[in-house]
Write an enzyme that holds these catalytic residues in place. Structure first.
Site, PDB file in Angstrom:
ATOM      1  N   GLY A  39      13.293 -51.160 -33.283  1.00  0.00           N
ATOM      2  CA  GLY A  39      14.585 -50.718 -32.784  1.00  0.00           C
ATOM      3  C   GLY A  39      14.436 -49.660 -31.719  1.00  0.00           C
ATOM      4  O   GLY A  39      13.398 -49.562 -31.061  1.00  0.00           O
ATOM      5  N   CYS A  40      15.448 -48.872 -31.561  1.00  0.00           N
ATOM      6  CA  CYS A  40      15.486 -47.819 -30.551  1.00  0.00           C
ATOM      7  C   CYS A  40      14.312 -46.864 -30.720  1.00  0.00           C
ATOM      8  O   CYS A  40      14.116 -46.299 -31.794  1.00  0.00           O
ATOM      9  CB  CYS A  40      16.803 -47.053 -30.683  1.00  0.00           C
ATOM     10  SG  CYS A  40      16.867 -45.529 -29.747  1.00  0.00           S
ATOM     11  N   PHE A  41      13.537 -46.669 -29.669  1.00  0.00           N
ATOM     12  CA  PHE A  41      12.365 -45.799 -29.815  1.00  0.00           C
ATOM     13  C   PHE A  41      12.732 -44.333 -29.998  1.00  0.00           C
ATOM     14  O   PHE A  41      11.928 -43.560 -30.494  1.00  0.00           O
ATOM     15  CB  PHE A  41      11.320 -45.991 -28.724  1.00  0.00           C
ATOM     16  CG  PHE A  41      11.777 -45.980 -27.286  1.00  0.00           C
ATOM     17  CD1 PHE A  41      12.781 -45.165 -26.809  1.00  0.00           C
ATOM     18  CD2 PHE A  41      11.124 -46.810 -26.380  1.00  0.00           C
ATOM     19  CE1 PHE A  41      13.149 -45.158 -25.480  1.00  0.00           C
ATOM     20  CE2 PHE A  41      11.483 -46.810 -25.038  1.00  0.00           C
ATOM     21  CZ  PHE A  41      12.503 -45.984 -24.593  1.00  0.00           C
ATOM     22  N   CYS A  60      14.896 -43.275 -32.157  1.00  0.00           N
ATOM     23  CA  CYS A  60      14.987 -43.139 -33.614  1.00  0.00           C
ATOM     24  C   CYS A  60      13.610 -43.182 -34.267  1.00  0.00           C
ATOM     25  O   CYS A  60      13.290 -42.346 -35.116  1.00  0.00           O
ATOM     26  CB  CYS A  60      15.833 -44.266 -34.205  1.00  0.00           C
ATOM     27  SG  CYS A  60      17.555 -44.270 -33.683  1.00  0.00           S
TER      28      CYS A  60
END
Length: 184
Positions: free
Chosen positions: A17-19, A21
């Site tokens: 997912g979003c790096f 996070c």
């Protein structure tokens, strides 16, 4: 053995997912020395964030973790990887949608591949998830470091709305689950 930076470190590369996070999560673990946000798994050399966001380069937002294997194992990193996102959603994590947000383990040795496949199979057989695990396990070919403003994002922008409403709850949940493996 993992690719060695020197005799005391190894590397792991994950897309979950979003790096922003995932970088914040893995920075918390004892034995993790550095976490770098970037892109992996695509066909375009040296992609930019804007290019990756189109979903046409084939890259996933990923993190490269340099760690001390005498303090944390690759298996523990895999445990953190699978528990820090939903490995059953194809090309999606929360509101982030596209191939750049896919769940993927990029292995850099046969040992890492075997461990990732073993853990994925064990997790699937455990019944922990209602839906099948769709995590890709792929060889690491290239890792391109993301632009500087993506590095250490949560620590430098913790009061930003995205950090407050999206990253902080994930981080707090992770800290509870991995309390005995966090940096002091």
């Amino acid at each position: 053995m993992s690719i060695q930076k020197d005799q005391k470190t190894a590397e792991a590369v994950f897309g979950n997912g979003c790096f922003w996070c995932t970088e914040a999560i893995f920075q918390q673990l004892e034995g993790v020395l550095t976490v770098e946000s970037g892109y992996s798994g695509g066909a375009v050399p040296n992609p930019t964030y804007e290019e990756v966001c189109t979903g046409t380069t084939g890259h996933a937002e990923a993190i490269r973790i340099v760690y001390d294997p005498s303090k944390i194992s690759y298996a523990t990193l895999l445990e953190a990887f699978w528990s820090s996102h939903d490995p059953t959603t194809l090309n999606r994590q929360g509101n982030d949608v596209g191939t750049q947000y896919r769940s993927v383990v990029f292995y850099n040795s046969d040992e890492q591949r075997q461990e990732a496949e073993f853990y994925k199979k064990k997790l699937q057989e455990s019944g922990a998830y209602e839906h099948p695990i769709v995590t890709e396990i792929a060889p690491l070919k290239e890792f391109y470091k993301a632009e500087n403003y993506h590095q250490n994002y949560y620590n430098e922008n913790g009061s930003a709305p995205y950090c407050h409403y999206v990253i902080r709850p994930k981080l707090e949940k992770f800290k509870k689950a991995f309390a005995n493996k966090l940096k002091h």
